[in-house]
Design an enzyme around this catalytic site. Structure first.
Site, PDB file in Angstrom:
ATOM      1  CG  ASP A 126      -1.601   4.479  14.092  1.00 41.42           C
ATOM      2  OD1 ASP A 126      -2.219   3.499  13.724  1.00 41.42           O
ATOM      3  OD2 ASP A 126      -0.959   4.847  13.136  1.00 41.42           O
ATOM      4  CG  HIS A 133       3.554  -1.159   7.275  1.00 44.91           C
ATOM      5  ND1 HIS A 133       3.516  -0.634   6.373  1.00 44.91           N
ATOM      6  CD2 HIS A 133       3.636  -0.282   8.345  1.00 44.91           C
ATOM      7  CE1 HIS A 133       3.805   0.904   6.556  1.00 44.91           C
ATOM      8  NE2 HIS A 133       3.935   1.007   8.029  1.00 44.91           N
ATOM      9  CD  GLU A 201      -3.200   2.580  10.360  1.00 45.23           C
ATOM     10  OE1 GLU A 201      -3.693   2.414  11.521  1.00 45.23           O
ATOM     11  OE2 GLU A 201      -2.512   3.527  10.222  1.00 45.23           O
ATOM     12  CD  GLN A 240       5.795   8.705   9.999  1.00 43.91           C
ATOM     13  OE1 GLN A 240       5.071   8.746   9.014  1.00 43.91           O
ATOM     14  NE2 GLN A 240       6.271   7.748  10.878  1.00 43.91           N
ATOM     15  CB  THR A 349       0.419   0.280   7.455  1.00 44.84           C
ATOM     16  OG1 THR A 349       0.301   1.645   7.571  1.00 44.84           O
ATOM     17  CG2 THR A 349       0.277  -0.068   5.815  1.00 44.84           C
TER      18      THR A 349
END
Length: 415
Positions: A126, A133, A201, A240, A349
């Site tokens: 990722d 973003h 995404e 997170q 993102t």
């Protein structure tokens, strides 16, 4: 080009597309497939009937498979030729157009099939490649005057995610549990995430294996990319925020990611190339590129409460990406990291410059400070149980439309 298959003018799956997926036919038979309009075509049977078996390099029926990996691994010369052959046999006036027996055995209405995970995904990475973003998140969690970390404009930041929990569109996701640390608490607590989010995404799929020590240059990268999918990288923001220092996302991301069932080839997206954002400062030589490496793909996100209407909450575009796919793959392999067929690389993102183009609830509500108002009168700071998130994507230019359909997932309560 005009197909003998009728479909609406605004169909994502026009004759210009020819995507690839895997479907269950007749509730028991699994094979690779393509789609035109709302018709899903069984490619294994089409091959057996002699319509696509004469492509050079296609020596056996690789479409009799539970994944597309074997087909993808044949490489661009074969997969490009197969796509063009399928396009040819679907044209008005073709031999297939008058072959009722083959049509009856190969063509299925969309509601007659079930779409499966199209790939075996060995590895997943990722990235974090939207400057809008990254800037928004930096403003929220760090110093607004120095939102981007020093490395961000010098390399495509990324981390290795969890391939085993990537699921196909339509798969429900349970709310994750983990540690969080409320702002007014002195120690962490355990429980379900209270700040569950989506991340808008796109992902690209690789078509080859390399050996350790090998690298793929920016100029070679697209030869290794079979196609693209819509990608929802579900995220638990509160988990997170507590866990990510110093090594990055862990439980906040590994519980689930969703992909669209149809892989759209780079060849189908060729008409929609566009210029990339200007990169300043100048990147290092191994990341420099020539030509248009971005794609103009319209992206939309909808939130649908249980038994409620879809609410459009985001309109963005893939062309906003600061770092392109070729740079991402070149950077990923410059240290000699080997790749595998079916690997998926997500963009990170995708946010635009306007508030309605932000690609996550975190940004749309600015960390819950500005709740979204839905058509039923309710509000959302983050995703609630039994909400469904639907993402759609399509490219359109000069009367040609190529789309991805949708990726959707419903959030169930924590187990």
């Amino acid at each position: 080009m005009k197909s003998f298959v009728d479909y609406p003018q605004n169909s994502d799956f026009s004759i210009h597309n020819i995507p690839f997926g895997v479907a269950v036919f007749n509730k028991e038979y699994i094979a690779c497939a393509t789609r035109i309009g709302d018709i899903v075509v069984d490619l294994a049977t089409l091959f057996d009937y002699g319509y696509i078996d004469d492509v050079e390099g296609l020596q056996e029926n690789v479409f009799e498979a539970y994944t597309l990996n074997e087909f993808i691994e044949l490489g661009k010369p074969v997969t490009k030729a197969v796509r063009l052959k399928i396009q040819e046999v679907l044209l008005e006036g073709s031999k297939l157009a008058n072959d009722e027996k083959t049509i009856e055995e190969c063509f299925y209405n969309l509601d007659e099939v079930k779409m499966l995970m199209p790939l075996h995904i060995p590895n997943y990475t990722d990235f974090y490649s939207s400057i809008e973003h990254a800037t928004n998140v930096g403003k929220m969690f760090r110093d607004p005057e120095n939102a981007l970390l020093p490395n961000w404009k010098h390399l495509p930041v990324g981390y290795h995610g969890r391939a085993s929990s990537i699921v196909v569109s339509g798969t429900d996701i349970h709310r994750p549990k983990g540690q969080t640390k409320p702002a007014d608490a002195t120690s962490p607590v355990f429980g379900p995430s209270k700040q569950l989010d989506f991340e808008l995404e796109m992902g690209f799929v690789l078509n080859q294996n390399t050996e350790m020590g090998e690298s793929i240059s920016v100029s070679e990268a697209e030869d290794s990319i079979f196609g693209m999918v819509l990608f929802n990288d579900w995220s638990a923001r509160d988990i997170q925020a507590w866990e990510y220092v110093p090594l990055g996302p862990f439980l906040a991301k590994n519980f689930g990611s969703s992909i669209s069932p149809w892989i759209v080839t780079l060849e189908a997206l060729e008409p929609f190339r566009t210029v990339s954002p200007k990169q300043e400062p100048e990147v290092l030589d191994y990341l420099k590129f020539e030509g248009d490496k971005n794609f103009d793909i319209n992206l939309e996100v909808y939130l649908q409460p249980e038994n409620g209407a879809e609410n459009l909450i985001c309109k963005s575009n893939y062309k906003f990406m600061y770092w392109n796919m070729s740079q991402q793959l070149a950077h990923h392999t410059v240290n000699g990291c080997n790749i595998e067929v079916g690997d998926v690389y997500a963009s990170g993102t995708i946010s635009g410059t306007t508030e309605d183009s932000f690609g996550s609830m975190l940004e749309l509500t600015w960390r819950g400070q500005n709740p979204l108002k839905l058509s039923d009168g309710s509000e959302r700071k983050f995703i609630e149980d039994n909400d469904t998130i639907i993402m759609r994507g399509f490219a359109e230019k000069d009367g040609i439309r190529v789309g991805f359909g949708e990726v959707e997932g419903k959030i169930l309560p924590a187990r």
